[in-house]
Design an enzyme around this catalytic site. Structure first.
Site, PDB file in Angstrom:
ATOM      1  N   ASP A  77       3.343  -4.777   8.013  1.00 31.85           N
ATOM      2  CA  ASP A  77       2.082  -4.050   7.879  1.00 31.85           C
ATOM      3  C   ASP A  77       0.949  -5.074   7.929  1.00 31.85           C
ATOM      4  O   ASP A  77       0.759  -5.852   6.993  1.00 31.85           O
ATOM      5  CB  ASP A  77       2.098  -3.287   6.545  1.00 31.85           C
ATOM      6  N   GLN A 134      -4.296  -5.495   6.719  1.00 34.18           N
ATOM      7  CA  GLN A 134      -5.277  -6.423   6.138  1.00 34.18           C
ATOM      8  C   GLN A 134      -5.141  -7.831   6.713  1.00 34.18           C
ATOM      9  O   GLN A 134      -5.763  -8.772   6.211  1.00 34.18           O
ATOM     10  CB  GLN A 134      -5.102  -6.499   4.608  1.00 34.18           C
ATOM     11  N   HIS A 159       0.872  -1.170   0.000  1.00 38.51           N
ATOM     12  CA  HIS A 159       0.000   0.000   0.000  1.00 38.51           C
ATOM     13  C   HIS A 159       0.918   1.231   0.000  1.00 38.51           C
ATOM     14  O   HIS A 159       2.015   1.181   0.541  1.00 38.51           O
ATOM     15  CB  HIS A 159      -0.836  -0.048   1.285  1.00 38.51           C
ATOM     16  N   CYS A 201      -4.734   2.593  -3.741  1.00 36.66           N
ATOM     17  CA  CYS A 201      -3.497   3.101  -3.121  1.00 36.66           C
ATOM     18  C   CYS A 201      -2.331   2.141  -3.322  1.00 36.66           C
ATOM     19  O   CYS A 201      -1.482   1.965  -2.427  1.00 36.66           O
ATOM     20  CB  CYS A 201      -3.684   3.388  -1.629  1.00 36.66           C
ATOM     21  N   LYS A 242     -10.252  -1.171  10.386  1.00 36.18           N
ATOM     22  CA  LYS A 242     -10.313  -2.351   9.508  1.00 36.18           C
ATOM     23  C   LYS A 242     -10.568  -3.626  10.312  1.00 36.18           C
ATOM     24  O   LYS A 242     -10.680  -4.705   9.758  1.00 36.18           O
ATOM     25  CB  LYS A 242      -9.021  -2.473   8.699  1.00 36.18           C
TER      26      LYS A 242
HETATM   27  N1  PLP Z   1      -1.545  -0.859   4.593  1.00 35.14           N
HETATM   28  C1  PLP Z   1      -2.464  -1.632   4.006  1.00 35.14           C
HETATM   29  C2  PLP Z   1      -2.095  -3.019   3.566  1.00 35.14           C
HETATM   30  C3  PLP Z   1      -3.751  -1.153   3.808  1.00 35.14           C
HETATM   31  O1  PLP Z   1      -4.664  -1.921   3.217  1.00 35.14           O
HETATM   32  C4  PLP Z   1      -4.075   0.163   4.250  1.00 35.14           C
HETATM   33  C5  PLP Z   1      -5.410   0.718   4.009  1.00 35.14           C
HETATM   34  O2  PLP Z   1      -6.125   0.303   3.132  1.00 35.14           O
HETATM   35  C6  PLP Z   1      -3.083   0.910   4.876  1.00 35.14           C
HETATM   36  C7  PLP Z   1      -1.829   0.373   5.020  1.00 35.14           C
HETATM   37  C8  PLP Z   1      -3.368   2.279   5.389  1.00 35.14           C
HETATM   38  O3  PLP Z   1      -4.296   2.224   6.438  1.00 35.14           O
HETATM   39  P1  PLP Z   1      -4.896   3.547   7.084  1.00 35.14           P
HETATM   40  O4  PLP Z   1      -5.452   4.357   5.954  1.00 35.14           O
HETATM   41  O5  PLP Z   1      -5.945   3.050   8.013  1.00 35.14           O
HETATM   42  O6  PLP Z   1      -3.780   4.244   7.766  1.00 35.14           O
END
Ligand code: PLP
Length: 407
Positions: free
Chosen positions: A200, A203, A123, A364, A226
């Protein structure tokens, strides 16, 4: 005992609303999940009964709020099996957690000549902060590609690791492909090269294994919204020794020990990283969400989600011209697809007129889209409350939309 999906669905009030006159079919869970009544009630209860700032007050409400906030930290610790409560830092979300590490770890431990590694599957939140840090620190980065199935090229990763590698950042589950990366193995490889690892789990924490000690992640990050909790709250877990060693990220509020004109000394963990009034109700709401999930049998939740995912794959592939992206060795909860001759945005918009919520675009993850050779995809993403009927409505709605489009 098998999981009672009807009962679970009854816990989420929004699932019983209409969108454009049709019962909502919510398949945008990778963007954000819906909230069970207990989370909504917990938030209302906080504001109705004990709203107050924390840590500073001597009065009753402040004590109640402080206790609930710190109990929430314990709940997170238990859920991810961290060794210490003070290894749990509250942030605004995954993005802020990664930026915190990129900044603070970068300042303390990354120097010109060092290298870091992240992947093509990230992401933007786990991509851009590292690019920014590398620019700031004069450091080189490498990006691990993925193969046509959507699996990371671990052979290339292995070759990129060397004695200059200071940090490796990657996601446990890809938000655009649904790939479950072999996190334990990647972490072992990185550690063998002497690198620190940020995982990270935005998900992953709600869908797959989330035991930070079994994974041996040095930093582990996720977002409350999430995992059935509120927005504006997230977690940075870090191993105690690392969090102790890195400098604070922001100044002010609870992060101080003592301030004088000449110098400021910093508070101990976890407060060192929690400048300013935190999202108190967010933390308490997140704990309610985790307690809700924890009360279910997680293996059954995973088995249920996997069954709906497999059914979704099968039914969607029956649609002529539909292509699903990524078919990694292990994947979860996310079905990215396109239909030949149909723009993803048009499909998403027309599905919305039928009450079906999916996401369209690059999610993203522009480097992933570039690697796939597409501008964007339609993404159906699942949560524990989705069922086979949701897939049936999705598939039937797509067929109706295709008819409208004359196909
Ligand atoms: N990392 C991953 C794998 C994501 O799917 C997301 C959001 O979709 C993020 C980071 C960023 O999360 P947030 O917008 O809640 O900070």
């Amino acid at each position: 005992m098998t999981i009672d999906i009807q009962k679970i669905r009854a816990d989420f009030p929004i699932l019983h609303t209409l969108v454009n006159g049709k019962p909502l079919v919510y398949l945008d869970n990778a963007a954000t999940t819906q909230k069970p009544q207990i989370v909504i009630d917990t938030i209302v209860d906080y504001y109705s009964r004990y709203n107050s700032n924390i840590h500073r007050g001597t009065h009753h409400l402040s004590n109640l709020a402080t206790e609930a906030h710190e109990a929430a930290r314990k709940t997170v610790q238990r859920y991810i099996n961290a060794e210490h409560t003070h290894e749990i830092i509250f942030t605004r979300g995954t993005t802020e957690s990664i930026n915190l590490v990129a900044y603070a770890f970068g300042e303390a431990f990354i120097n010109p000549g060092d290298e870091i590694i992240f992947t093509m599957m990230e992401h933007h939140s786990n991509f851009v902060p590292w690019q920014m840090m590398c620019e700031r620190r004069g450091v080189k980065y490498h990006v691990v590609p993925f193969d046509t199935q959507g699996d990371l090229r671990l052979d290339i990763f292995e070759n990129l690791l060397n004695e200059r590698t200071r940090l490796v950042a990657f996601n446990h589950v890809s938000n655009a492909l649904g790939t479950i990366n072999p996190a334990q193995r990647i972490i072992q490889m990185a550690h063998a090269a002497g690198a620190v690892v940020l995982l990270d789990a935005a998900q992953a924490v709600q869908h797959v294994d989330h035991d930070v000690r079994a994974l041996d992640a040095d930093f582990y990050v996720f977002s409350g919204h999430k995992i059935y909790g509120p927005t504006g709250i997230g977690i940075l877990y870090g191993k105690e020794a690392l969090l102790d060693a890195i400098p604070p990220y922001q100044g002010g509020g609870e992060m101080i020990e003592q301030v004088t004109v000449e110098k400021t000394t910093y508070n101990k963990l976890p407060f060192k990283f929690e400048a300013g009034t935190p999202n108190i109700v967010g933390a308490i709401g997140l704990a309610a969400a985790i307690d809700y999930l924890d009360a279910l049998n997680f293996d059954e939740v995973m088995a249920h989600e996997d069954a709906v995912l497999a059914y979704g794959h099968k039914k969607l592939l029956e649609i002529e011209g539909l292509k699903i992206y990524g078919n990694a060795k292990r994947h979860t909860s996310i079905i990215p697809f396109n239909i030949e001759g149909v723009h993803h945005y048009d499909l998403g918009t027309l599905l919305d007129t039928r009450g079906v919520a999916v996401r369209t675009g690059h999610h993203c993850t522009q480097p992933i889209m570039t690697a796939l050779g597409v501008e964007g995809t339609v993404r159906a993403s699942l949560a524990l409350y989705n069922n086979h009927e949701d897939i049936d409505v999705l598939v039937e709605s797509i067929r109706q939309v295709l008819k409208i489009l004359g196909r």
